[in-house]
Design a protein around this motif. Structure first.
Motif, PDB file in Angstrom:
ATOM      1  N   ASN A   1      -8.151   3.598   3.002  1.00  0.00           N
ATOM      2  CA  ASN A   1      -6.977   4.229   2.830  1.00  0.00           C
ATOM      3  C   ASN A   1      -7.209   5.576   2.444  1.00  0.00           C
ATOM      4  OD1 ASN A   1      -4.969   2.039   3.181  1.00  0.00           O
ATOM      5  ND2 ASN A   1      -6.112   0.919   1.633  1.00  0.00           N
TER       6      ASN A   1
ATOM      7  N   ALA B   1      -0.056   0.737   7.896  1.00  0.00           N
ATOM      8  CA  ALA B   1      -0.934   0.088   7.268  1.00  0.00           C
ATOM      9  C   ALA B   1      -1.941  -0.844   8.077  1.00  0.00           C
ATOM     10  CB  ALA B   1      -0.607  -0.553   5.815  1.00  0.00           C
TER      11      ALA B   1
ATOM     12  N   ALA C   1       0.118   6.525   3.565  1.00  0.00           N
ATOM     13  CA  ALA C   1      -0.977   7.869   3.647  1.00  0.00           C
ATOM     14  C   ALA C   1      -0.460   9.184   3.492  1.00  0.00           C
ATOM     15  CB  ALA C   1      -1.913   7.388   4.964  1.00  0.00           C
TER      16      ALA C   1
ATOM     17  N   CYS D   1       0.685  -1.148  -0.086  1.00  0.00           N
ATOM     18  CA  CYS D   1      -0.072   0.036   0.098  1.00  0.00           C
ATOM     19  C   CYS D   1       0.799   1.344  -0.127  1.00  0.00           C
ATOM     20  CB  CYS D   1      -0.891  -0.015   1.171  1.00  0.00           C
ATOM     21  SG  CYS D   1      -2.300  -0.961   1.041  1.00  0.00           S
TER      22      CYS D   1
ATOM     23  N   ARG E   1      -4.267   0.999  10.572  1.00  0.00           N
ATOM     24  CA  ARG E   1      -5.137   1.765   9.993  1.00  0.00           C
ATOM     25  C   ARG E   1      -6.403   0.549   9.789  1.00  0.00           C
ATOM     26  NH1 ARG E   1      -1.447   4.437   6.604  1.00  0.00           N
ATOM     27  NH2 ARG E   1      -1.810   3.163   5.078  1.00  0.00           N
TER      28      ARG E   1
END
Length: 261
Positions: free
Chosen positions: A63, A237, A14, A11, A240
């Motif tokens: 996300n 990640a 952020a 990913c 989150r």
């Protein structure tokens, strides 16, 4: 490595939160216990403004609701019993969500003694004991102070933890506001000795927006692994993912309670 963990590792990080957001998050933590709530309310309203400007709090993909705040400074932790470590070592994470349920309905979750029905990462144990506020929060007292014994499961470890969590009920310019401060007083390790959370700090809010509540959780966690490397991006990640699971579970539980009534 499990496929979901591989997906999380891939990913994109952020986006960075604004400096104003990071300052407000640390301000809310630093002023949580102030006798005069002016500073903590101002910090929360600043957080709301920054979240509303930066993310879609109704986005299905969590996300899209995440940001990366600045590193935590020790000045935000004055008065807490905590590990003797530089808080800037913690991985910073924030996630937001617009819950359809107002803060007053979320209060019923705060007052649970067993939170396993609303904590998908802790299906075996999440026991809450109250040092203050069990019989009066939030109606006739402003604070609730709790100790939580938790078995936390995620893609990186399973670990028993003792988490201190305080809650505060306030009015923010005519809107209901709840703020929570969470932290570890000492490091926690898993039974295998492969992972240690050296320190963890969280500020969380529920602020009335329309018929529901803006939820924002900002967390700084320092985790050390002995058998593999997990960089900040993977840890963030994973955090989150866990926070979003909690947001979903809280709303689902409140929906069940509403249906039963």
């Amino acid at each position: 490595m499990p496929s979901l963990l591989l997906a999380l590792a891939a990913c994109a990080p952020a986006p960075d939160a604004s400096e104003d957001f990071s300052d407000a998050a640390q301000g809310a933590l630093a002023h949580f216990d102030d006798a005069d709530p002016t500073e903590v309310i101002a910090a929360v309203l600043a957080l709301e403004a920054q979240v509303d400007a930066a993310v879609d709090t109704t986005a299905e993909d969590f996300n899209e609701r995440g940001m990366t705040p600045g590193r935590l400074e020790a000045r935000a932790l004055v008065g807490l019993t905590r590990p003797d470590r530089d808080p800037a070592l913690g991985t910073p994470v924030t996630l937001s969500w617009l819950s359809p349920y107002p803060p007053s309905q979320h209060d019923s979750i705060v007052l649970l003694d067993d939170l396993t029905p609303v904590e998908p990462a802790s299906p075996e144990q999440y026991d809450r004991t109250f040092a203050e506020g069990r019989d009066c929060y939030p109606t006739t007292c402003e604070f609730a102070r709790t100790t939580n014994v938790v078995i936390r499961e995620n893609l990186l470890f399973t670990m028993e933890q003792v988490v201190k969590k305080d809650f505060r009920s306030l009015d923010a310019e005519g809107r209901a506001l709840r703020v929570s401060r969470g932290w570890f007083e000492a490091p926690e390790s898993n039974a295998e000795g492969t992972a240690t959370i050296e320190q963890s700090y969280t500020i969380e809010l529920w602020l009335e927006q329309g018929q529901g509540a803006l939820r924002v959780q900002v967390t700084w966690v320092e985790t050390v692994f002995t058998e593999f490397e997990a960089d900040d991006a993977l840890v963030a990640a994973t955090l989150r993912l866990g926070i979003d699971g909690q947001f979903d579970a809280h709303d689902a539980w409140l929906a069940e309670q509403a249906a039963a009534d």
